[in-house]
Write a protein that holds these residues in place. Sequence first.
Motif, PDB file in Angstrom:
ATOM      1  N   ALA A  29       0.821  -1.215   0.000  1.00 14.09           N
ATOM      2  CA  ALA A  29       0.000   0.000   0.000  1.00 14.09           C
ATOM      3  C   ALA A  29       0.854   1.265   0.000  1.00 14.09           C
ATOM      4  CB  ALA A  29      -0.930  -0.012   1.211  1.00 14.09           C
ATOM      5  N   SER A  30       1.943   1.260   0.753  1.00 19.51           N
ATOM      6  CA  SER A  30       2.807   2.447   0.822  1.00 19.51           C
ATOM      7  C   SER A  30       3.494   2.708  -0.505  1.00 19.51           C
ATOM      8  CB  SER A  30       3.855   2.263   1.923  1.00 19.51           C
ATOM      9  OG  SER A  30       3.242   2.076   3.183  1.00 19.51           O
ATOM     10  N   LEU A  31       4.015   1.652  -1.110  1.00 18.47           N
ATOM     11  CA  LEU A  31       4.691   1.816  -2.399  1.00 18.47           C
ATOM     12  C   LEU A  31       3.696   2.215  -3.491  1.00 18.47           C
ATOM     13  CD1 LEU A  31       7.192   1.663  -4.124  1.00 18.47           C
ATOM     14  CD2 LEU A  31       6.848  -0.815  -4.345  1.00 18.47           C
ATOM     15  N   GLN A  85       2.014   6.550  -7.233  1.00 19.55           N
ATOM     16  CA  GLN A  85       0.977   7.445  -7.734  1.00 19.55           C
ATOM     17  C   GLN A  85       1.304   8.909  -7.488  1.00 19.55           C
ATOM     18  OE1 GLN A  85      -2.496   5.923  -5.753  1.00 19.55           O
ATOM     19  NE2 GLN A  85      -2.752   4.211  -7.183  1.00 19.55           N
ATOM     20  N   GLY A  86       2.515   9.172  -6.963  1.00 16.68           N
ATOM     21  CA  GLY A  86       2.959  10.546  -6.827  1.00 16.68           C
ATOM     22  C   GLY A  86       3.051  11.069  -5.405  1.00 16.68           C
ATOM     23  N   SER A  87       2.708  10.261  -4.412  1.00 19.24           N
ATOM     24  CA  SER A  87       2.792  10.729  -3.025  1.00 19.24           C
ATOM     25  C   SER A  87       4.243  10.785  -2.569  1.00 19.24           C
ATOM     26  CB  SER A  87       2.004   9.783  -2.104  1.00 19.24           C
ATOM     27  OG  SER A  87       0.637   9.745  -2.466  1.00 19.24           O
ATOM     28  N   GLN A  88       4.527  11.663  -1.615  1.00 19.55           N
ATOM     29  CA  GLN A  88       5.877  11.785  -1.077  1.00 19.55           C
ATOM     30  C   GLN A  88       6.223  10.577  -0.205  1.00 19.55           C
ATOM     31  OE1 GLN A  88       6.218  15.498   1.011  1.00 19.55           O
ATOM     32  NE2 GLN A  88       6.263  16.724  -0.855  1.00 19.55           N
ATOM     33  N   LEU A  89       7.518  10.277  -0.142  1.00 18.78           N
ATOM     34  CA  LEU A  89       7.977   9.211   0.736  1.00 18.78           C
ATOM     35  C   LEU A  89       7.783   9.630   2.189  1.00 18.78           C
ATOM     36  CD1 LEU A  89      11.287   8.049  -1.007  1.00 18.78           C
ATOM     37  CD2 LEU A  89       8.981   7.134  -1.245  1.00 18.78           C
ATOM     38  N   GLN A  90       7.242   8.728   2.992  1.00 18.08           N
ATOM     39  CA  GLN A  90       6.950   9.016   4.388  1.00 18.08           C
ATOM     40  C   GLN A  90       8.077   8.498   5.289  1.00 18.08           C
ATOM     41  OE1 GLN A  90       4.163  10.854   5.190  1.00 18.08           O
ATOM     42  NE2 GLN A  90       4.026  10.971   2.950  1.00 18.08           N
ATOM     43  N   THR A 111       8.772   4.279   7.088  1.00 19.50           N
ATOM     44  CA  THR A 111       7.769   3.509   6.340  1.00 19.50           C
ATOM     45  C   THR A 111       8.466   2.476   5.462  1.00 19.50           C
ATOM     46  OG1 THR A 111       6.262   5.410   6.298  1.00 19.50           O
ATOM     47  CG2 THR A 111       5.846   3.646   4.705  1.00 19.50           C
ATOM     48  N   GLU A 112       7.877   1.301   5.384  1.00 15.43           N
ATOM     49  CA  GLU A 112       8.441   0.237   4.551  1.00 15.43           C
ATOM     50  C   GLU A 112       7.775   0.250   3.178  1.00 15.43           C
ATOM     51  OE1 GLU A 112       8.501  -4.599   4.617  1.00 15.43           O
ATOM     52  OE2 GLU A 112       9.079  -3.574   6.485  1.00 15.43           O
ATOM     53  N   TYR A 113       8.588   0.282   2.143  1.00 14.26           N
ATOM     54  CA  TYR A 113       8.126   0.235   0.762  1.00 14.26           C
ATOM     55  C   TYR A 113       8.585  -1.089   0.166  1.00 14.26           C
ATOM     56  CZ  TYR A 113       7.135   5.191   1.362  1.00 14.26           C
ATOM     57  OH  TYR A 113       6.626   6.385   1.811  1.00 14.26           O
ATOM     58  N   SER A 157       7.666 -10.760   0.325  1.00 11.15           N
ATOM     59  CA  SER A 157       7.899  -9.360  -0.036  1.00 11.15           C
ATOM     60  C   SER A 157       9.355  -8.986   0.231  1.00 11.15           C
ATOM     61  CB  SER A 157       6.978  -8.426   0.756  1.00 11.15           C
ATOM     62  OG  SER A 157       7.360  -8.348   2.117  1.00 11.15           O
ATOM     63  N   ILE A 158       9.839  -8.072  -0.572  1.00  9.02           N
ATOM     64  CA  ILE A 158      11.171  -7.498  -0.378  1.00  9.02           C
ATOM     65  C   ILE A 158      11.036  -5.986  -0.493  1.00  9.02           C
ATOM     66  CG2 ILE A 158      11.698  -7.869  -2.835  1.00  9.02           C
ATOM     67  CD1 ILE A 158      14.644  -8.076  -2.018  1.00  9.02           C
ATOM     68  N   GLY A 159      11.602  -5.276   0.471  1.00  8.32           N
ATOM     69  CA  GLY A 159      11.417  -3.836   0.481  1.00  8.32           C
ATOM     70  C   GLY A 159      12.529  -3.103   1.199  1.00  8.32           C
ATOM     71  N   VAL A 160      12.346  -1.803   1.321  1.00  9.44           N
ATOM     72  CA  VAL A 160      13.298  -0.937   2.016  1.00  9.44           C
ATOM     73  C   VAL A 160      12.542  -0.086   3.016  1.00  9.44           C
ATOM     74  CG1 VAL A 160      14.968  -0.884   0.126  1.00  9.44           C
ATOM     75  CG2 VAL A 160      13.122   0.801   0.196  1.00  9.44           C
TER      76      VAL A 160
END
Length: 463
Positions: free
Chosen positions: A203-205, A210-215, A218-220, A275-278
Amino acid sequence: MTSAMNRLVGVMVFILMCSFSWSQGVRSLGMAGLVLPGPEAAYLNPAYAAYPAGRYGSDQGFRLPVGLLGLLLRPESSPLPALSGLSNLTNENSPFDLLTFYDQLTHLNEFLINPASSRTFINPDTGYPEIQINVAANGIQVTDYQGNRILHDLGLGSQTSISSTKALTPAPLFRVPLALENNLYLDFGAYAGGFGLSLSPNASLRQALQGSQLQPNTEYAVITNASAQAGLSLGFGYASQLPDLPIPEVGLTKVYVGARGEAFYGLTYLEGNFSIGVQTDAQGQIDPNQPPVYRGTAFYTIPGNGNGFGARADLGVVMEAQGTTVGLGIRNALGFARWSGTELQWNGSSASPTSTPSERSSFGFVPAFYLNAATQVPLETGTLLVGGDLGYEGSLFGRIGGEYSLGPARFRAGLGFDNGFRFGLGAGFVAPGFSLDTALTTHRAPIVGHTVFGIALSLGFNF
């Protein structure tokens, strides 16, 4: 790659190689996959086991493996370069495309006109695929080399697992029916399917894409879901015609009822979520030196490492009045399934999972519905058959189609929605001793998502 991961990949390859063996007849494909009333639909509605054969015709003949022409003649999908060594396949000048090969291989009964191709992502100036990931303060963008945004949700097949469809098994590769006395029958079968593989952002990614700023903090992540299963089945059913039922304003109505129990023994099974994220820091920044975060579970069964078993009950009813037939089938009116195997878990910065024995099971009422109808309309010249179906098995699907018969000639068309928009065009010729059918088919291309067109043929002999 660990031995556990090797076994996991082996399960998916086995199911993939088996799952494309079962397919619809060419007549049905010419009507967008529509399934008409008749004994051929008994798997979806057990009451059709007692319905007269041939009332609405049937798929006749053997589907010709015309897809082999694509594998042998089209350089993009031909496996022949593999015989010369892997280096030829990976050479930038090689025309071979693994995605084209996969699409044609899984549709061996169709010659694909425009199969899926990973060339969509290849920069012609370099000859290499280029997917650009741009991370900025105002979000993340994933584009090809031209700056065109790439689909965020990619997938192959349709997932079927205990988590999604409970005690249902995939459609059989083949069934061997055995008629008994007193409207009873047995059938033996083997199934392999439920193959699904999807890739999507969390959901965060998705918001960032879609153009939202990185929070901050938060895990992407990118999430992969997979499923597959195979085994043997044994069905025991009863179907019969009841006394005609008088219905006001309709007249005498023929009624057929049926029930079927299916037991299965499972050989291989897979369901997984990985899942794999940062993780961003307190300022909403991504440290390039920070290790990725791995999360998820995968459960698998292979011969020698667990098995599965279960049973389910199916019910059905068919009614026919004034030349129109309507049937309703309910599969898994009550079902149970249990699988034993191994569970892999990821939870942290290590790509190596922990492995423990585990089980998956389900019990209860999680039905799949199937409703279809058809009627024949005599015309001044020829006959028109019109039909439709609507079903739900994890997702909604529906089709409408028709066939016009004029002497030995048949002309067909249909529209529908089943894992994407579908349409079909078809024609056939029925003569004493043989029949010939052809259809223009469609399906959704794996990964890239466009509509793929194919040509299917079947040839039948009657003695």
